[in-house]
Design a protein around this motif. Sequence first.
Motif, mmCIF file in Angstrom:
data_model
loop_
_atom_site.group_PDB
_atom_site.id
_atom_site.type_symbol
_atom_site.label_atom_id
_atom_site.label_comp_id
_atom_site.label_asym_id
_atom_site.label_seq_id
_atom_site.Cartn_x
_atom_site.Cartn_y
_atom_site.Cartn_z
ATOM 1 N N UNK A 1 -10.249 14.562 0.472
ATOM 2 C CA UNK A 1 -9.499 15.318 -0.521
ATOM 3 C C UNK A 1 -8.206 15.788 0.150
ATOM 4 N N UNK A 2 -7.087 15.767 -0.588
ATOM 5 C CA UNK A 2 -5.807 16.153 0.005
ATOM 6 C C UNK A 2 -4.819 16.592 -1.068
ATOM 7 N N UNK A 3 -3.618 16.904 -0.614
ATOM 8 C CA UNK A 3 -2.513 17.250 -1.512
ATOM 9 C C UNK A 3 -1.301 16.435 -1.083
ATOM 10 N N UNK B 1 -3.497 19.662 3.470
ATOM 11 C CA UNK B 1 -4.720 20.279 2.937
ATOM 12 C C UNK B 1 -5.856 19.259 2.896
ATOM 13 N N UNK B 2 -5.973 18.472 3.954
ATOM 14 C CA UNK B 2 -6.951 17.386 4.037
ATOM 15 C C UNK B 2 -8.346 17.943 4.330
ATOM 16 N N UNK B 3 -9.316 17.506 3.529
ATOM 17 C CA UNK B 3 -10.716 17.883 3.723
ATOM 18 C C UNK B 3 -11.561 16.621 3.557
ATOM 19 N N UNK B 4 -12.181 16.156 4.639
ATOM 20 C CA UNK B 4 -13.040 14.983 4.518
ATOM 21 C C UNK B 4 -14.381 15.345 3.869
ATOM 22 N N UNK B 5 -14.935 14.401 3.125
ATOM 23 C CA UNK B 5 -16.252 14.596 2.522
ATOM 24 C C UNK B 5 -17.324 14.210 3.547
ATOM 25 N N UNK C 1 0.675 16.693 -6.246
ATOM 26 C CA UNK C 1 -0.628 16.926 -6.863
ATOM 27 C C UNK C 1 -1.746 16.662 -5.852
ATOM 28 N N UNK C 2 -2.947 17.110 -6.215
ATOM 29 C CA UNK C 2 -4.120 16.815 -5.410
ATOM 30 C C UNK C 2 -4.400 15.322 -5.462
#
Length: 172
Positions: free
Chosen positions: A117-119, A63-67, A33-34
């Motif tokens: 944010x990641x999975x 699928x890492x996206x830093x804020x 999951x996310x």
Amino acid sequence: MSKTPWLILMAALAASPAAAHVYLEGKQATVGASYKAVFAVPHGCSGSPTVKIRVQIPDGVIAVKPMPKAGWNVDVVEGQYASAYDYHGNKLTSGVKEVVWSGGKLPDHNYDEFVVSSFLTDSLKPNTTLYFPVVQECEKGVSRWIEIPAEEAGPSHEGKSPAPGVKLLPKP
């Protein structure tokens, strides 16, 4: 009131994860999951302001996206994954391995959060703890929150510089 209960309370507060080191706000996450990882930074390094936070991304987190953070630069270090992962019908073989926030200044007496944010892939094992080693750089000094306990020791046997961890739950 006797001094003994007060001293015990103060020792317990000083030893609590929230007061001691960089930690993950959420204590549990579901495999497959996310996952929004919120890294809480409760203080600087022995009174010195924090100027850089580096988070190592463990295998199986994709699928890492830093804020972005106002007043801070955010950079990523990319690399090859240990294996290929299926993500929404695509095979991912590389991605973010480290996230770095720098250029800001977090005074020792303030608290802040750094978010990714990641999975969490199915390759991760439920009912274990996933650790994200963090290096906190300050104007004077560095705190390395990188200790990962031996599997059999569990989180209750953390060292003085424990890596932030999250307990992995099985898919519902």
